[in-house]
Design a protein around this motif. Structure first.
Motif, PDB file in Angstrom:
ATOM      1  N   ALA A 125       7.881 103.299  31.118  1.00  0.00           N
ATOM      2  CA  ALA A 125       8.429 102.071  30.540  1.00  0.00           C
ATOM      3  C   ALA A 125       9.670 101.600  31.290  1.00  0.00           C
ATOM      4  CB  ALA A 125       8.773 102.304  29.069  1.00  0.00           C
ATOM      5  N   LYS A 126       9.844 100.288  31.327  1.00  0.00           N
ATOM      6  CA  LYS A 126      11.011  99.691  31.969  1.00  0.00           C
ATOM      7  C   LYS A 126      12.207  99.647  31.019  1.00  0.00           C
ATOM      8  CE  LYS A 126       8.690  96.493  35.184  1.00  0.00           C
ATOM      9  NZ  LYS A 126       8.267  97.531  36.026  1.00  0.00           N
ATOM     10  N   LEU A 127      11.944  99.521  29.705  1.00  0.00           N
ATOM     11  CA  LEU A 127      13.007  99.320  28.729  1.00  0.00           C
ATOM     12  C   LEU A 127      12.508  99.708  27.345  1.00  0.00           C
ATOM     13  CD1 LEU A 127      15.838  97.928  28.062  1.00  0.00           C
ATOM     14  CD2 LEU A 127      14.501  95.834  27.668  1.00  0.00           C
ATOM     15  N   LEU A 128      13.408 100.278  26.545  1.00  0.00           N
ATOM     16  CA  LEU A 128      13.135 100.560  25.133  1.00  0.00           C
ATOM     17  C   LEU A 128      14.007  99.623  24.302  1.00  0.00           C
ATOM     18  CD1 LEU A 128      13.256 104.433  25.376  1.00  0.00           C
ATOM     19  CD2 LEU A 128      11.226 103.065  24.945  1.00  0.00           C
ATOM     20  N   VAL A 129      13.418  98.998  23.295  1.00  0.00           N
ATOM     21  CA  VAL A 129      14.134  98.062  22.438  1.00  0.00           C
ATOM     22  C   VAL A 129      14.036  98.569  21.003  1.00  0.00           C
ATOM     23  CG1 VAL A 129      14.322  95.660  21.675  1.00  0.00           C
ATOM     24  CG2 VAL A 129      13.474  96.164  23.979  1.00  0.00           C
ATOM     25  N   VAL A 130      15.199  98.749  20.357  1.00  0.00           N
ATOM     26  CA  VAL A 130      15.244  99.186  18.966  1.00  0.00           C
ATOM     27  C   VAL A 130      16.290  98.356  18.228  1.00  0.00           C
ATOM     28  CG1 VAL A 130      14.480 101.562  19.420  1.00  0.00           C
ATOM     29  CG2 VAL A 130      16.922 101.021  19.453  1.00  0.00           C
ATOM     30  N   GLY A 131      16.191  98.353  16.908  1.00  0.00           N
ATOM     31  CA  GLY A 131      17.161  97.629  16.089  1.00  0.00           C
ATOM     32  C   GLY A 131      18.187  98.571  15.499  1.00  0.00           C
ATOM     33  N   THR A 132      19.283  97.980  15.021  1.00  0.00           N
ATOM     34  CA  THR A 132      20.282  98.770  14.304  1.00  0.00           C
ATOM     35  C   THR A 132      19.743  99.068  12.915  1.00  0.00           C
ATOM     36  OG1 THR A 132      21.358  96.749  13.538  1.00  0.00           O
ATOM     37  CG2 THR A 132      22.251  97.781  15.531  1.00  0.00           C
ATOM     38  N   ARG A 133      20.380  99.963  12.232  1.00  0.00           N
ATOM     39  CA  ARG A 133      19.956 100.283  10.867  1.00  0.00           C
ATOM     40  C   ARG A 133      20.435  99.208   9.912  1.00  0.00           C
ATOM     41  NH1 ARG A 133      24.091 101.826   7.679  1.00  0.00           N
ATOM     42  NH2 ARG A 133      25.991 102.495   8.699  1.00  0.00           N
ATOM     43  N   LYS A 134      19.802  99.166   8.745  1.00  0.00           N
ATOM     44  CA  LYS A 134      20.266  98.259   7.696  1.00  0.00           C
ATOM     45  C   LYS A 134      21.579  98.785   7.151  1.00  0.00           C
ATOM     46  CE  LYS A 134      15.626  97.183   6.047  1.00  0.00           C
ATOM     47  NZ  LYS A 134      14.686  97.373   4.952  1.00  0.00           N
ATOM     48  N   ARG A 135      22.385  97.890   6.618  1.00  0.00           N
ATOM     49  CA  ARG A 135      23.628  98.311   5.984  1.00  0.00           C
ATOM     50  C   ARG A 135      23.328  98.792   4.577  1.00  0.00           C
ATOM     51  NH1 ARG A 135      28.166  94.118   6.346  1.00  0.00           N
ATOM     52  NH2 ARG A 135      29.338  95.909   5.630  1.00  0.00           N
ATOM     53  N   GLY A 136      24.149  99.693   4.096  1.00  0.00           N
ATOM     54  CA  GLY A 136      23.997 100.175   2.726  1.00  0.00           C
ATOM     55  C   GLY A 136      24.126 101.674   2.655  1.00  0.00           C
ATOM     56  N   ALA A 151      20.849 106.272  19.322  1.00  0.00           N
ATOM     57  CA  ALA A 151      21.723 107.300  19.902  1.00  0.00           C
ATOM     58  C   ALA A 151      20.911 108.491  20.393  1.00  0.00           C
ATOM     59  CB  ALA A 151      22.767 107.748  18.879  1.00  0.00           C
ATOM     60  N   ARG A 152      19.917 108.903  19.630  1.00  0.00           N
ATOM     61  CA  ARG A 152      19.101 110.048  20.041  1.00  0.00           C
ATOM     62  C   ARG A 152      18.281 109.706  21.281  1.00  0.00           C
ATOM     63  NH1 ARG A 152      16.692 110.558  14.830  1.00  0.00           N
ATOM     64  NH2 ARG A 152      14.915 111.375  15.910  1.00  0.00           N
ATOM     65  N   LEU A 153      17.784 108.472  21.372  1.00  0.00           N
ATOM     66  CA  LEU A 153      17.070 108.053  22.583  1.00  0.00           C
ATOM     67  C   LEU A 153      18.007 108.071  23.790  1.00  0.00           C
ATOM     68  CD1 LEU A 153      14.867 105.075  21.355  1.00  0.00           C
ATOM     69  CD2 LEU A 153      14.040 107.132  22.527  1.00  0.00           C
ATOM     70  N   ALA A 154      19.219 107.581  23.592  1.00  0.00           N
ATOM     71  CA  ALA A 154      20.184 107.514  24.691  1.00  0.00           C
ATOM     72  C   ALA A 154      20.511 108.890  25.248  1.00  0.00           C
ATOM     73  CB  ALA A 154      21.460 106.815  24.229  1.00  0.00           C
ATOM     74  N   HIS A 155      20.458 109.907  24.412  1.00  0.00           N
ATOM     75  CA  HIS A 155      20.798 111.268  24.849  1.00  0.00           C
ATOM     76  C   HIS A 155      19.601 112.067  25.341  1.00  0.00           C
ATOM     77  CE1 HIS A 155      24.979 111.079  23.632  1.00  0.00           C
ATOM     78  NE2 HIS A 155      24.584 110.470  22.525  1.00  0.00           N
ATOM     79  N   ARG A 156      18.375 111.561  25.132  1.00  0.00           N
ATOM     80  CA  ARG A 156      17.196 112.359  25.444  1.00  0.00           C
ATOM     81  C   ARG A 156      16.340 111.818  26.578  1.00  0.00           C
ATOM     82  NH1 ARG A 156      18.015 113.552  20.005  1.00  0.00           N
ATOM     83  NH2 ARG A 156      17.775 115.768  19.555  1.00  0.00           N
ATOM     84  N   GLN A 157      16.689 110.666  27.142  1.00  0.00           N
ATOM     85  CA  GLN A 157      15.888 110.122  28.228  1.00  0.00           C
ATOM     86  C   GLN A 157      16.756 109.202  29.072  1.00  0.00           C
ATOM     87  OE1 GLN A 157      14.498 106.616  28.167  1.00  0.00           O
ATOM     88  NE2 GLN A 157      16.171 106.380  26.719  1.00  0.00           N
ATOM     89  N   ARG A 159      15.837 106.095  30.515  1.00  0.00           N
ATOM     90  CA  ARG A 159      15.516 104.667  30.581  1.00  0.00           C
ATOM     91  C   ARG A 159      16.563 103.835  29.853  1.00  0.00           C
ATOM     92  NH1 ARG A 159      11.214 107.419  31.008  1.00  0.00           N
ATOM     93  NH2 ARG A 159       9.564 106.754  32.377  1.00  0.00           N
ATOM     94  N   PRO A 160      16.719 102.563  30.252  1.00  0.00           N
ATOM     95  CA  PRO A 160      17.659 101.701  29.533  1.00  0.00           C
ATOM     96  C   PRO A 160      17.168 101.421  28.111  1.00  0.00           C
ATOM     97  CG  PRO A 160      16.738 100.562  31.461  1.00  0.00           C
ATOM     98  CD  PRO A 160      16.117 101.912  31.399  1.00  0.00           C
ATOM     99  N   ILE A 161      18.124 101.260  27.214  1.00  0.00           N
ATOM    100  CA  ILE A 161      17.830 100.989  25.809  1.00  0.00           C
ATOM    101  C   ILE A 161      18.587  99.729  25.409  1.00  0.00           C
ATOM    102  CG2 ILE A 161      18.006 101.841  23.434  1.00  0.00           C
ATOM    103  CD1 ILE A 161      18.249 104.664  24.741  1.00  0.00           C
ATOM    104  N   LEU A 162      17.884  98.807  24.786  1.00  0.00           N
ATOM    105  CA  LEU A 162      18.501  97.619  24.229  1.00  0.00           C
ATOM    106  C   LEU A 162      18.543  97.805  22.717  1.00  0.00           C
ATOM    107  CD1 LEU A 162      19.559  94.698  24.407  1.00  0.00           C
ATOM    108  CD2 LEU A 162      17.166  93.949  24.257  1.00  0.00           C
ATOM    109  N   VAL A 163      19.738  97.790  22.150  1.00  0.00           N
ATOM    110  CA  VAL A 163      19.902  97.921  20.702  1.00  0.00           C
ATOM    111  C   VAL A 163      20.203  96.532  20.154  1.00  0.00           C
ATOM    112  CG1 VAL A 163      21.137  99.045  18.819  1.00  0.00           C
ATOM    113  CG2 VAL A 163      20.766 100.270  20.972  1.00  0.00           C
ATOM    114  N   VAL A 164      19.290  96.021  19.336  1.00  0.00           N
ATOM    115  CA  VAL A 164      19.389  94.667  18.801  1.00  0.00           C
ATOM    116  C   VAL A 164      20.074  94.718  17.441  1.00  0.00           C
ATOM    117  CG1 VAL A 164      18.066  92.637  18.080  1.00  0.00           C
ATOM    118  CG2 VAL A 164      17.256  94.041  20.006  1.00  0.00           C
ATOM    119  N   PRO A 165      21.185  93.997  17.287  1.00  0.00           N
ATOM    120  CA  PRO A 165      21.851  93.994  15.987  1.00  0.00           C
ATOM    121  C   PRO A 165      21.001  93.273  14.946  1.00  0.00           C
ATOM    122  CG  PRO A 165      23.035  92.592  17.545  1.00  0.00           C
ATOM    123  CD  PRO A 165      21.878  93.193  18.275  1.00  0.00           C
ATOM    124  N   LEU A 166      20.879  93.867  13.779  1.00  0.00           N
ATOM    125  CA  LEU A 166      20.129  93.272  12.676  1.00  0.00           C
ATOM    126  C   LEU A 166      21.094  92.970  11.542  1.00  0.00           C
ATOM    127  CD1 LEU A 166      17.075  95.675  12.674  1.00  0.00           C
ATOM    128  CD2 LEU A 166      17.288  93.472  13.814  1.00  0.00           C
TER     129      LEU A 166
END
Length: 179
Positions: A125-136, A151-157, A159-166
């Motif tokens: 893969a060229k990029l991994l895209v994930v969202g932030t968690r819900k608040r609460g 965070a776990r993806l960032a420490h285990r591989q 590839r670049p990761i895009l974290v999308v704020p939700l």
């Protein structure tokens, strides 16, 4: 690995057709921003898009040499994972049906970070895209025990990761994890 091909647009769901893909991790009911950003980057890279839902109610028991994954449920209600997958597939179809992207929806099982990492390696893969968690408080407790997927993806591989704020961003003077 822990995946099941579940439909595609513009190509068959084989790994060869999705080599070099952008992978977007999506959960049912989530803002469409993660899928939209995944699609945007896939288009920018000229890459296919793989939308994944990870069924955390199942775990991998073993994987055959040919790549077929055997899994077992943690919960006896097998329909919950199927319903979640159908929700993700419907959202993807509604969002991407008129696009010219090559895309597919796949279901992985087990730990989200490890399952996505394994798929990313398999597809190069060229990029991994994930969202932030819900608040609460409920999500804060869940994240305390399971950790952040990003965070776990960032420490285990590598590839670049895009974290999308939700949702709405937290202001500078507001607690990120309220008591």
């Amino acid at each position: 690995m822990a995946e099941t091909a579940t439909g595609s647009h513009g190509a068959d769901a084989s790994d060869d057709a999705f080599h070099g893909a952008v992978i977007a991790g999506v959960i049912p009911g989530q803002s469409p921003r993660v899928m939209k950003e995944g699609a945007r980057y896939a288009k920018l890279f000229g890459a296919p898009l793989v939308i994944v839902h990870v069924d955390v109610t199942r775990f991998v028991t073993y994987e055959d040499p040919d790549g077929y994954v055997h899994s077992a449920p943690i919960d006896i209600d097998l329909s919950s994972g199927e319903t979640a997958l159908e929700d993700v597939r419907a959202s993807a179809s509604a969002l991407l049906e008129k696009s010219d992207l090559v895309w597919t929806v796949r279901q992985l099982v087990g730990d989200p970070a490890l399952a996505m990492k394994h798929l990313a390696e398999q597809l190069d893969a060229k990029l991994l895209v994930v969202g932030t968690r819900k608040r609460g408080i409920g999500e804060s407790i869940r994240e305390f025990f399971t950790g952040s997927v990003a965070a776990r993806l960032a420490h285990r591989q590598a590839r670049p990761i895009l974290v999308v704020p939700l949702g709405e961003p937290v202001s500078d003077d507001e607690e990120i994890w309220p008591a």
